[in-house]
Design an enzyme around this catalytic site. Structure first.
Site, PDB file in Angstrom:
ATOM      1  N   GLY A  36       0.960  -1.097   0.051  1.00 28.54           N
ATOM      2  CA  GLY A  36       0.015  -0.038  -0.117  1.00 28.54           C
ATOM      3  C   GLY A  36       0.857   1.189  -0.116  1.00 28.54           C
ATOM      4  O   GLY A  36       1.987   1.310   0.742  1.00 28.54           O
ATOM      5  N   ASP A  37       0.608   2.218  -0.652  1.00 27.11           N
ATOM      6  CA  ASP A  37       1.548   3.336  -0.939  1.00 27.11           C
ATOM      7  C   ASP A  37       1.961   3.874   0.250  1.00 27.11           C
ATOM      8  O   ASP A  37       3.275   3.950   0.523  1.00 27.11           O
ATOM      9  CB  ASP A  37       0.864   4.630  -1.803  1.00 27.11           C
ATOM     10  CG  ASP A  37      -0.182   5.355  -1.004  1.00 27.11           C
ATOM     11  OD1 ASP A  37      -1.024   4.672  -0.339  1.00 27.11           O
ATOM     12  OD2 ASP A  37      -0.382   6.440  -1.255  1.00 27.11           O
ATOM     13  N   ASN A  40       4.506   1.345   2.131  1.00 26.34           N
ATOM     14  CA  ASN A  40       5.687   1.349   1.432  1.00 26.34           C
ATOM     15  C   ASN A  40       6.470   2.447   1.791  1.00 26.34           C
ATOM     16  O   ASN A  40       7.778   2.441   2.124  1.00 26.34           O
ATOM     17  CB  ASN A  40       5.391   1.377  -0.174  1.00 26.34           C
ATOM     18  CG  ASN A  40       4.664   0.292  -0.700  1.00 26.34           C
ATOM     19  OD1 ASN A  40       4.379  -0.691   0.079  1.00 26.34           O
ATOM     20  ND2 ASN A  40       3.820   0.465  -1.903  1.00 26.34           N
ATOM     21  N   TYR A 109      -8.344  -3.727  -7.787  1.00 25.82           N
ATOM     22  CA  TYR A 109      -8.498  -3.688  -6.490  1.00 25.82           C
ATOM     23  C   TYR A 109      -9.737  -4.547  -6.019  1.00 25.82           C
ATOM     24  O   TYR A 109     -10.960  -4.557  -6.649  1.00 25.82           O
ATOM     25  CB  TYR A 109      -8.649  -2.268  -5.821  1.00 25.82           C
ATOM     26  CG  TYR A 109      -7.472  -1.281  -6.119  1.00 25.82           C
ATOM     27  CD1 TYR A 109      -6.298  -1.258  -4.983  1.00 25.82           C
ATOM     28  CD2 TYR A 109      -7.392  -0.513  -7.180  1.00 25.82           C
ATOM     29  CE1 TYR A 109      -5.281  -0.872  -5.319  1.00 25.82           C
ATOM     30  CE2 TYR A 109      -6.087   0.327  -7.517  1.00 25.82           C
ATOM     31  CZ  TYR A 109      -5.080   0.112  -6.499  1.00 25.82           C
ATOM     32  OH  TYR A 109      -4.153   0.862  -6.729  1.00 25.82           O
ATOM     33  N   ASN A 175      -0.641  10.839  -5.387  1.00 22.42           N
ATOM     34  CA  ASN A 175      -0.788   9.620  -5.595  1.00 22.42           C
ATOM     35  C   ASN A 175      -2.175   9.286  -6.143  1.00 22.42           C
ATOM     36  O   ASN A 175      -2.996   8.685  -5.355  1.00 22.42           O
ATOM     37  CB  ASN A 175      -0.464   8.854  -4.603  1.00 22.42           C
ATOM     38  CG  ASN A 175       0.083   7.432  -4.897  1.00 22.42           C
ATOM     39  OD1 ASN A 175       0.180   7.092  -6.091  1.00 22.42           O
ATOM     40  ND2 ASN A 175       0.860   6.657  -4.005  1.00 22.42           N
ATOM     41  N   ASP A 269       6.808   5.861  -3.857  1.00 21.96           N
ATOM     42  CA  ASP A 269       6.825   5.675  -2.509  1.00 21.96           C
ATOM     43  C   ASP A 269       8.011   5.463  -1.834  1.00 21.96           C
ATOM     44  O   ASP A 269       8.255   5.939  -0.805  1.00 21.96           O
ATOM     45  CB  ASP A 269       5.851   4.210  -2.223  1.00 21.96           C
ATOM     46  CG  ASP A 269       4.541   4.191  -2.794  1.00 21.96           C
ATOM     47  OD1 ASP A 269       3.946   5.545  -3.088  1.00 21.96           O
ATOM     48  OD2 ASP A 269       3.969   3.269  -3.170  1.00 21.96           O
TER      49      ASP A 269
END
Length: 323
Positions: A36-37, A40, A109, A175, A269
């Site tokens: 997950g951003d 990360n 997703y 993002n 990230d």
């Protein structure tokens, strides 16, 4: 010891291994990990900081075995997990990564019922929010905003504003994932509000163009400054990033050349994690951006979002502490 808090969502990650299966219909074998951003960014920041700071990850998880596995893995990376809220009977979200021959990725997703969407509604949500206001540096992204409802978004931005007003810092990366927003106008409105609460802006040029924030790095930086952002780094994929500071000439920072990227997942990230860690340790923005570029170059040479640590020799060569 200074603290960085990253808030967002971590999901189960499925990524193609490159191996094919011979079952009916074919297909590829998938490796399961997590990512997950914001997670990360937290991991790469923790690896960079070592013992020079503390990184907390703030999110919501279920009480299932996968959630337990995530917690154990985060703790093994040195992340503090005291800000992870647990939701009985719930499961984390899931996403799959597909990469093309150039290493560019696309995502699918399954996250509509993920507990991270409801962290501000948790019975301990008030206490949890209060704890985040103690951060020296708060990091969140457009995805962190997108998964929340309007009340949750206002609550998150209130935390960022409180940290800034207390003399701390808040950092925001656009993002942008269009599928998470009802329309572009809604995304642009909320992201503008986020920048107004932050001292550090980490937009990508691609996102900025999509959201109407500018078509060139300098224009994007000026837009961020109009919202009160004090320190801006405009990322442009493999191209040089622009570091823009008040009263100083803009500086373009070149990055390591990666001849054949394997997977660009988490490139931005990992840049953010290394950049913010070095800023937390007191390094200047241009030097920190160089560290960010080196970390991103390492990451795109591997599959998946969270890759093996950068060897110490490479980290030192690029000016890093340890990666």
């Amino acid at each position: 010891m200074k603290t960085l808090i990253c808030i967002g969502e971590c999901m189960i990650e499925l990524s193609e291994t490159g191996d094919k299966v011979s079952t009916l219909g074919g297909g590829s074998l998938m490796a399961r990990t997590f990512g997950g951003d914001s997670l990360n960014t937290a991991v790469y920041a923790a690896r960079t900081l070592g013992g020079n700071g503390r990184v907390h990850y703030a999110t919501g998880l279920g009480d299932d075995p996968f959630s337990d596995e995530m917690l154990a893995a985060w703790q093994s990376e040195g992340l503090a997990t005291d800000l992870v809220l647990r939701f009985p009977g719930r499961l984390p979200g899931l996403y799959a990564i597909k990469t093309d021959q150039a290493g560019e990725r696309s995502f699918l997703y399954w996250r509509s019922n993920a507990p991270a969407r409801e962290v501000f509604d948790h019975p301990s949500g008030g206490e949890w929010a209060g704890a985040m206001m103690q951060a020296d540096l708060l990091y969140f992204s457009g995805i962190s905003l997108a998964i929340l409802d309007d009340a949750g978004r206002e609550a998150l931005l209130s935390i960022a504003s409180s940290i800034r007003e207390a003399g701390g810092h808040a950092a925001f990366d656009t993002n942008h994932r269009p599928a998470l927003w009802p329309d572009k106008a809604s995304a642009a409105t909320w992201m503008a509000k986020a920048f107004e609460c932050c001292t550090i802006g980490l937009p990508s040029l691609e996102d900025a163009r999509a959201l109407g924030f500018g078509t060139a790095p300098a224009a994007v930086a000026e837009k961020c400054k109009s919202w009160g952002v004090e320190e801006i780094v405009v990322k442009d994929g493999a191209g040089p990033c622009l570091v823009s500071l008040p009263g100083q000439p803009d500086v373009f920072v070149e990055g390591n050349v990666v001849a054949k990227p394997v997977d660009t997942t988490a490139a931005g990230d990992s840049f953010n994690g290394a950049y913010l860690a070095h800023r937390l340790m007191g390094e200047d923005p241009v030097s920190s951006a160089r560290h960010g570029r080196a970390m991103a170059a390492w990451v795109v040479g591997h599959r998946g979002a969270i890759v093996p640590p950068m060897p110490l020799a490479d980290s030192q060569m690029n000016g890093g502490r340890h990666g």
